[in-house]
Design a protein around this motif. Structure first.
Motif, PDB file in Angstrom:
ATOM      1  N   LEU A   1     -13.909   5.332  -7.802  1.00 46.45           N
ATOM      2  CA  LEU A   1     -13.907   6.729  -7.358  1.00 46.45           C
ATOM      3  C   LEU A   1     -12.688   7.467  -7.875  1.00 46.45           C
ATOM      4  O   LEU A   1     -12.793   8.612  -8.326  1.00 46.45           O
ATOM      5  CB  LEU A   1     -13.923   6.777  -5.814  1.00 46.45           C
ATOM      6  CG  LEU A   1     -15.236   6.431  -5.120  1.00 46.45           C
ATOM      7  CD1 LEU A   1     -15.053   6.406  -3.605  1.00 46.45           C
ATOM      8  CD2 LEU A   1     -16.332   7.416  -5.508  1.00 46.45           C
ATOM      9  N   PHE A   2     -11.528   6.819  -7.815  1.00 41.11           N
ATOM     10  CA  PHE A   2     -10.296   7.482  -8.223  1.00 41.11           C
ATOM     11  C   PHE A   2     -10.038   7.391  -9.727  1.00 41.11           C
ATOM     12  O   PHE A   2      -9.470   8.305 -10.337  1.00 41.11           O
ATOM     13  CB  PHE A   2      -9.103   6.890  -7.468  1.00 41.11           C
ATOM     14  CG  PHE A   2      -9.024   7.334  -6.038  1.00 41.11           C
ATOM     15  CD1 PHE A   2      -8.572   8.589  -5.708  1.00 41.11           C
ATOM     16  CD2 PHE A   2      -9.432   6.484  -5.015  1.00 41.11           C
ATOM     17  CE1 PHE A   2      -8.502   9.008  -4.390  1.00 41.11           C
ATOM     18  CE2 PHE A   2      -9.360   6.890  -3.688  1.00 41.11           C
ATOM     19  CZ  PHE A   2      -8.911   8.157  -3.373  1.00 41.11           C
TER      20      PHE A   2
ATOM     21  N   LYS B   1      -3.717   5.431  -2.824  1.00 39.74           N
ATOM     22  CA  LYS B   1      -4.994   6.121  -2.999  1.00 39.74           C
ATOM     23  C   LYS B   1      -6.151   5.140  -3.088  1.00 39.74           C
ATOM     24  O   LYS B   1      -7.162   5.285  -2.409  1.00 39.74           O
ATOM     25  CB  LYS B   1      -4.963   6.990  -4.269  1.00 39.74           C
ATOM     26  CG  LYS B   1      -4.096   8.230  -4.169  1.00 39.74           C
ATOM     27  CD  LYS B   1      -4.368   9.186  -5.305  1.00 39.74           C
ATOM     28  CE  LYS B   1      -4.130   8.571  -6.652  1.00 39.74           C
ATOM     29  NZ  LYS B   1      -4.287   9.534  -7.765  1.00 39.74           N
ATOM     30  N   VAL B   2      -5.991   4.130  -3.936  1.00 42.87           N
ATOM     31  CA  VAL B   2      -7.074   3.173  -4.154  1.00 42.87           C
ATOM     32  C   VAL B   2      -7.217   2.212  -2.980  1.00 42.87           C
ATOM     33  O   VAL B   2      -8.331   1.846  -2.596  1.00 42.87           O
ATOM     34  CB  VAL B   2      -6.840   2.383  -5.459  1.00 42.87           C
ATOM     35  CG1 VAL B   2      -7.889   1.296  -5.622  1.00 42.87           C
ATOM     36  CG2 VAL B   2      -6.853   3.318  -6.665  1.00 42.87           C
TER      37      VAL B   2
ATOM     38  N   SER C   1     -15.054  -3.095  -1.335  1.00 41.21           N
ATOM     39  CA  SER C   1     -14.444  -1.801  -1.026  1.00 41.21           C
ATOM     40  C   SER C   1     -13.383  -1.423  -2.054  1.00 41.21           C
ATOM     41  O   SER C   1     -13.240  -0.249  -2.403  1.00 41.21           O
ATOM     42  CB  SER C   1     -13.845  -1.819   0.387  1.00 41.21           C
ATOM     43  OG  SER C   1     -12.894  -2.854   0.529  1.00 41.21           O
ATOM     44  N   LEU C   2     -12.657  -2.397  -2.576  1.00 35.84           N
ATOM     45  CA  LEU C   2     -11.671  -2.118  -3.628  1.00 35.84           C
ATOM     46  C   LEU C   2     -12.347  -1.620  -4.898  1.00 35.84           C
ATOM     47  O   LEU C   2     -11.879  -0.661  -5.531  1.00 35.84           O
ATOM     48  CB  LEU C   2     -10.851  -3.377  -3.924  1.00 35.84           C
ATOM     49  CG  LEU C   2      -9.691  -3.703  -2.985  1.00 35.84           C
ATOM     50  CD1 LEU C   2      -9.119  -5.081  -3.296  1.00 35.84           C
ATOM     51  CD2 LEU C   2      -8.594  -2.641  -3.079  1.00 35.84           C
TER      52      LEU C   2
ATOM     53  N   ARG D   1       0.815  -1.213   0.000  1.00 36.65           N
ATOM     54  CA  ARG D   1       0.000   0.000   0.000  1.00 36.65           C
ATOM     55  C   ARG D   1       0.853   1.268   0.000  1.00 36.65           C
ATOM     56  O   ARG D   1       0.573   2.212  -0.730  1.00 36.65           O
ATOM     57  CB  ARG D   1      -0.926   0.016   1.228  1.00 36.65           C
ATOM     58  CG  ARG D   1      -2.026  -1.021   1.195  1.00 36.65           C
ATOM     59  CD  ARG D   1      -2.973  -0.787   0.010  1.00 36.65           C
ATOM     60  NE  ARG D   1      -4.125  -1.681   0.077  1.00 36.65           N
ATOM     61  CZ  ARG D   1      -4.226  -2.829  -0.566  1.00 36.65           C
ATOM     62  NH1 ARG D   1      -3.224  -3.235  -1.336  1.00 36.65           N
ATOM     63  NH2 ARG D   1      -5.302  -3.571  -0.465  1.00 36.65           N
TER      64      ARG D   1
ATOM     65  N   ILE E   1     -15.273  -0.147  -5.242  1.00 36.46           N
ATOM     66  CA  ILE E   1     -15.812   1.197  -5.031  1.00 36.46           C
ATOM     67  C   ILE E   1     -14.694   2.232  -5.055  1.00 36.46           C
ATOM     68  O   ILE E   1     -14.796   3.276  -5.704  1.00 36.46           O
ATOM     69  CB  ILE E   1     -16.578   1.263  -3.692  1.00 36.46           C
ATOM     70  CG1 ILE E   1     -17.831   0.386  -3.756  1.00 36.46           C
ATOM     71  CG2 ILE E   1     -16.955   2.708  -3.353  1.00 36.46           C
ATOM     72  CD1 ILE E   1     -18.551   0.260  -2.426  1.00 36.46           C
ATOM     73  N   SER E   2     -13.603   1.937  -4.358  1.00 37.94           N
ATOM     74  CA  SER E   2     -12.492   2.882  -4.278  1.00 37.94           C
ATOM     75  C   SER E   2     -11.851   3.124  -5.639  1.00 37.94           C
ATOM     76  O   SER E   2     -11.558   4.268  -6.016  1.00 37.94           O
ATOM     77  CB  SER E   2     -11.449   2.370  -3.286  1.00 37.94           C
ATOM     78  OG  SER E   2     -10.404   3.301  -3.119  1.00 37.94           O
ATOM     79  N   ALA E   3     -11.622   2.052  -6.406  1.00 40.74           N
ATOM     80  CA  ALA E   3     -10.992   2.192  -7.723  1.00 40.74           C
ATOM     81  C   ALA E   3     -11.858   3.016  -8.661  1.00 40.74           C
ATOM     82  O   ALA E   3     -11.356   3.848  -9.433  1.00 40.74           O
ATOM     83  CB  ALA E   3     -10.722   0.817  -8.327  1.00 40.74           C
TER      84      ALA E   3
ATOM     85  N   LEU F   1      -8.515   3.078   1.873  1.00 43.18           N
ATOM     86  CA  LEU F   1      -9.832   2.874   2.486  1.00 43.18           C
ATOM     87  C   LEU F   1     -10.168   1.384   2.624  1.00 43.18           C
ATOM     88  O   LEU F   1     -10.587   0.938   3.708  1.00 43.18           O
ATOM     89  CB  LEU F   1     -10.910   3.599   1.693  1.00 43.18           C
ATOM     90  CG  LEU F   1     -12.348   3.456   2.226  1.00 43.18           C
ATOM     91  CD1 LEU F   1     -12.444   4.001   3.646  1.00 43.18           C
ATOM     92  CD2 LEU F   1     -13.341   4.174   1.306  1.00 43.18           C
ATOM     93  N   PRO F   2      -9.991   0.561   1.565  1.00 47.14           N
ATOM     94  CA  PRO F   2     -10.236  -0.881   1.731  1.00 47.14           C
ATOM     95  C   PRO F   2      -9.369  -1.508   2.822  1.00 47.14           C
ATOM     96  O   PRO F   2      -9.837  -2.388   3.558  1.00 47.14           O
ATOM     97  CB  PRO F   2      -9.903  -1.457   0.349  1.00 47.14           C
ATOM     98  CG  PRO F   2     -10.145  -0.320  -0.591  1.00 47.14           C
ATOM     99  CD  PRO F   2      -9.706   0.896   0.152  1.00 47.14           C
TER     100      PRO F   2
END
Length: 436
Positions: free
Chosen positions: A430-431, A189-190, A423-424, A153, A426-428, A193-194
């Motif tokens: 978003l960015f 960044k991605v 969560s991955l 990370r 959703i995060s990916a 959060l996960p």
């Protein structure tokens, strides 16, 4: 002729996939065998076949591996273990938080096997009859899960090289367009959060891990067990390693200003290590010529061959057809995240990334999508290899030493895996919205 090159490239790709799955030969040997086969059949020329070794990505990855290895030999790791030892008399949430925190920290500094070896030495000191439910086996598996949760990370040590390694698998398909390649902070960044969500799950769900008796004779930790032990370096050498490591990390923060010089900084640090006696030239050369370097150099060339032969476009269009006409970006990311997660639990992380990244990138490019979302998901989902003992070295050690039954472990690993995948995704998105 173009059809022949396409067929040959696809055939070589199938061989590469099968070889990565059966793991009879090393990844590096497989990758270079594929490149030689492409050169012998005329798909690529000889100069192109060996161009991967002079690629700046390969050079940066190789030098960062050597620097990360030097950090692992300092007393820093021993001091971290000493702090952990002071916490062994504690119980409850504080102890679990400390275990999770130090596992996360060690994961940024050294390989999975070495981290597990260190944490195994600590968890063996815990009381198996603790009234809070904390046990050696539960904490060992928790450590393995935290390694998978936070691996790569932060842009520290090998974590700084992982996005570049991912780029190596598909940069030949985007024609050098850096806007479609991952930066060294993109995984952070991605994945931040996960990783936080996964950690929260572990803090509350660790009791779902069955209590077992540790079988410390079930696995040979080899040299990894010595990593993190007493440092053999002098104080002066340790200071040199810390300063070199710090200089490298600072350089990454100013990569835009440094431009191409960023690739020289780690190489300069290694030269300083050699001239000051921190390591011998033989040790440095061994780190610079490992099997992973062969694999990266080979995959770099292979990704370019996929593009030149038209195989990449063919694969991308084929997957797009399977996904249906005009598939949503969300569907594409879901499909590749699920496939990567399933694959990585039955084969190695590196093999999963090497197989799926070119296909994911080809699919995204063929559909006019941003490939960064899909390839980042493939890379990070390939770390979720905790449901079965074959996925990664951390999982292998946890299952072997703890004697866990993978089916019984599903009550802990299945919810964890689902939460991390969702969560991955959703995060990916978003960015890196796949359609921009």
């Amino acid at each position: 002729m173009e059809n022949i090159n396409l067929i040959i490239t696809l055939a070589v790709m199938v061989f590469m996939m099968v070889s990565f799955v059966i793991q009879k030969w090393s990844f590096g040997l497989t990758a270079m065998t594929c490149i030689i086969a492409l050169a012998l059949t005329g798909v690529i020329d000889v100069k192109t076949a060996f161009s991967g070794f002079s690629n700046t990505t390969t050079i940066l990855i190789a030098t960062m591996m050597v620097i990360a290895g030097a950090i692992g030999k300092t007393s820093l790791i021993q001091r971290i273990r000493s702090v952990m030892a002071k916490a062994k008399g504690k119980s409850g949430v504080l102890l679990i938080l400390l275990i999770c925190a130090f596992t996360t920290l060690l994961t940024q500094l050294m390989g999975m096997t070495a981290v597990m070896a260190i944490m195994l030495m600590f968890v063996q000191t815990l009381d198996d009859d603790d009234a809070s439910g904390i046990s050696q086996s539960r904490m060992l598996f928790l450590c393995a899960t935290m390694i998978c949760t936070w691996f790569g990370r932060f842009p520290v040590g090998m974590g700084a090289a992982l996005p570049l390694t991912t780029n190596a698998y598909y940069e030949g398909m985007v024609g050098g367009d850096t806007s479609q390649l991952l930066g060294i902070f993109d995984f952070l960044k991605v994945g931040l959060l996960p990783s936080i969500i996964g950690t929260v799950y572990c803090l509350f769900a660790w009791r779902l891990i069955p209590k077992q008796n540790l079988k410390t004779d079930a696995v040979d930790l080899g040299g990894a067990a010595n990593q993190g032990g007493a440092s053999t370096m002098s104080r002066t050498h340790e200071i040199i390693v810390y300063l070199g490591f710090l200089a490298t990390i600072v350089a990454f923060f100013f990569s835009n200003q440094l431009g191409s010089y960023i690739y020289l900084i780690p190489a300069i640090i290694i030269l300083v290590f050699i001239f000051t006696g921190v390591m011998t030239s033989r040790e440095a050369i061994a780190g610079l010529t490992g099997d992973m370097i062969w694999m990266v150099a080979g995959i770099l060339v292979f990704s370019a061959a996929l593009n030149q032969s038209g195989a990449g476009e063919y694969i991308g269009n084929l997957v797009l057809k399977l996904l249906g006409e005009n598939p949503s970006g969300l569907l594409v990311t879901i499909v590749f995240t699920v496939v990567a997660t399933v694959m990585t639990n039955f084969m190695s992380n590196n093999g999963t990334v090497a197989i799926l990244t070119p296909i994911a990138a080809s699919t995204a490019i063929a559909g006019g999508m941003d490939p960064r979302a899909v390839v980042s998901l493939v890379s990070m989902a390939s770390c979720l290899a905790i449901a079965f003992p074959t996925g990664c070295s951390a999982g292998t050690l946890a299952y072997a030493v703890g004697g866990f039954n993978p089916i019984k472990m599903l009550r802990f690993t299945l919810p964890y895996t689902l939460i991390m995948m969702i969560s991955l995704i959703i995060s990916a998105n978003l960015f890196f919205p796949v359609y921009g």
